[in-house]
Design an enzyme around this catalytic site. Structure first.
Site, PDB file in Angstrom:
ATOM      1  N   THR A 209      26.435  57.343   5.119  1.00  0.00           N
ATOM      2  CA  THR A 209      26.060  57.758   6.474  1.00  0.00           C
ATOM      3  C   THR A 209      25.256  56.679   7.200  1.00  0.00           C
ATOM      4  O   THR A 209      25.457  56.448   8.394  1.00  0.00           O
ATOM      5  CB  THR A 209      25.248  59.069   6.446  1.00  0.00           C
ATOM      6  OG1 THR A 209      24.179  58.942   5.487  1.00  0.00           O
ATOM      7  CG2 THR A 209      26.121  60.248   6.075  1.00  0.00           C
ATOM      8  N   GLY A 210      24.357  56.010   6.483  1.00  0.00           N
ATOM      9  CA  GLY A 210      23.561  54.960   7.119  1.00  0.00           C
ATOM     10  C   GLY A 210      24.409  53.778   7.557  1.00  0.00           C
ATOM     11  O   GLY A 210      24.228  53.229   8.651  1.00  0.00           O
ATOM     12  N   CYS A 211      25.346  53.391   6.702  1.00  0.00           N
ATOM     13  CA  CYS A 211      26.265  52.298   7.046  1.00  0.00           C
ATOM     14  C   CYS A 211      27.090  52.658   8.271  1.00  0.00           C
ATOM     15  O   CYS A 211      27.250  51.863   9.206  1.00  0.00           O
ATOM     16  CB  CYS A 211      27.198  51.999   5.874  1.00  0.00           C
ATOM     17  SG  CYS A 211      26.372  51.581   4.333  1.00  0.00           S
TER      18      CYS A 211
END
Length: 287
Positions: A209-211
């Site tokens: 999700t962060g990527c």
């Protein structure tokens, strides 16, 4: 027709949910031509990271040099950088080539807990890359590591964002998905605090999700969007990706990188800031 271009400088995820694979999927879905400079080859799936091989710093720099001098780039992002030596090589090449805007996702630990940044590389990341960044996008645990704070509340998120901004980046987004309750992301641009609230989705499928979020910001910046509008689109993109996760794997599965584009298929009209904010559950200024 001009094609927007974006470069991701990050590690490879063999499971396809995070790293350069997630970044390229996000770029593609947002209509941006994606390029890569691979920093590490990881052996991973939804259950964890089982091995990695680091790319020599000079080869990382050579990848950046090759694509930017030929194809060019309108924005870039960094993900897994692993070591101080790789960070220094990346920062030197970014300065040499004048790559901007730069999104720095300070990747430190994988979803399953495997370390992705050496302990002694943290200060190098702050010193070398933060001053070059248009925006830095830490999650709660990364923000705690960067500031030495314990973060449990909205006000503590704001304070952490201000402390990280003092380290040199143009803006900071502290992502609140790891806190209890509905997720709240906080943007601080050196002057104002803007809140991006969301709705909690109960799912284990949040790998990458962060990527994906930082890649969506990068893609929109490459197309010329303002940071505020880029964040609104990124919030809507990752929210849709989580809601419609395909349910793959036995652990922390990947999100759905085509969900947002499918929701907006058939719309030929440019999306203004108000529409983006509505899709992102609202982006509101606060003090």
């Amino acid at each position: 027709m001009r094609v927007a271009r974006a470069l991701t400088i990050a590690g490879s995820d063999s499971g396809g949910g995070a790293g350069i694979q997630a970044d390229l999927k996000t770029f593609q879905m947002l209509g941006v031509y994606g390029m890569t400079a691979i920093t590490a080859i990881t052996v991973q799936n939804t259950k964890g990271v089982f091995g990695s091989h680091l790319v020599p710093p000079e080869l990382v720099a050579a990848q950046i040099d090759a694509v930017v001098r030929d194809i060019g780039t309108d924005a870039a992002k960094t993900g897994m950088l692993a070591t101080a030596e790789i960070i220094e090589a990346v920062a030197a090449k970014i300065r040499e080539l004048g790559i901007t805007p730069l999104v720095v996702d300070p990747v430190m630990v994988a979803k399953g807990g495997a370390p992705l940044l050496e302990e002694d590389a943290r200060s190098t990341l702050i010193r070398e890359l933060f001053p070059l960044a248009a925006v830095v996008t830490p999650n709660i645990s990364e923000a705690e590591a960067l500031t030495g704070m314990t973060i449990r509340t909205r006000d503590e998120m704001v304070e952490a964002a201000k402390r990280i901004a003092a380290l040199g980046p143009g803006a900071v987004v502290v992502k609140g998905g790891h806190l209890a309750g509905d997720p709240l992301d906080i943007l601080y641009d050196g002057q104002a605090v803007v809140e991006f609230p969301g709705v909690r989705v109960r799912t284990p499928h949040t790998h990458g999700t962060g990527c994906t979020f930082s890649a969506a910001i990068t893609a929109e910046l490459a197309k010329g969007a303002s940071l505020l509008d880029a964040l609104g689109t990124a919030k809507a993109f990752i929210s849709a990706a989580i809601r419609e996760a395909p349910g793959l794997g036995e652990g922390h599965g990947p999100t759905n990188h085509w969900a947002y584009s499918r929701q907006h298929a058939g719309s030929d009209q440019p999306r203004d800031a108000a529409q983006v904010s509505e899709d992102a559950e609202g982006g509101r200024e606060a003090r």
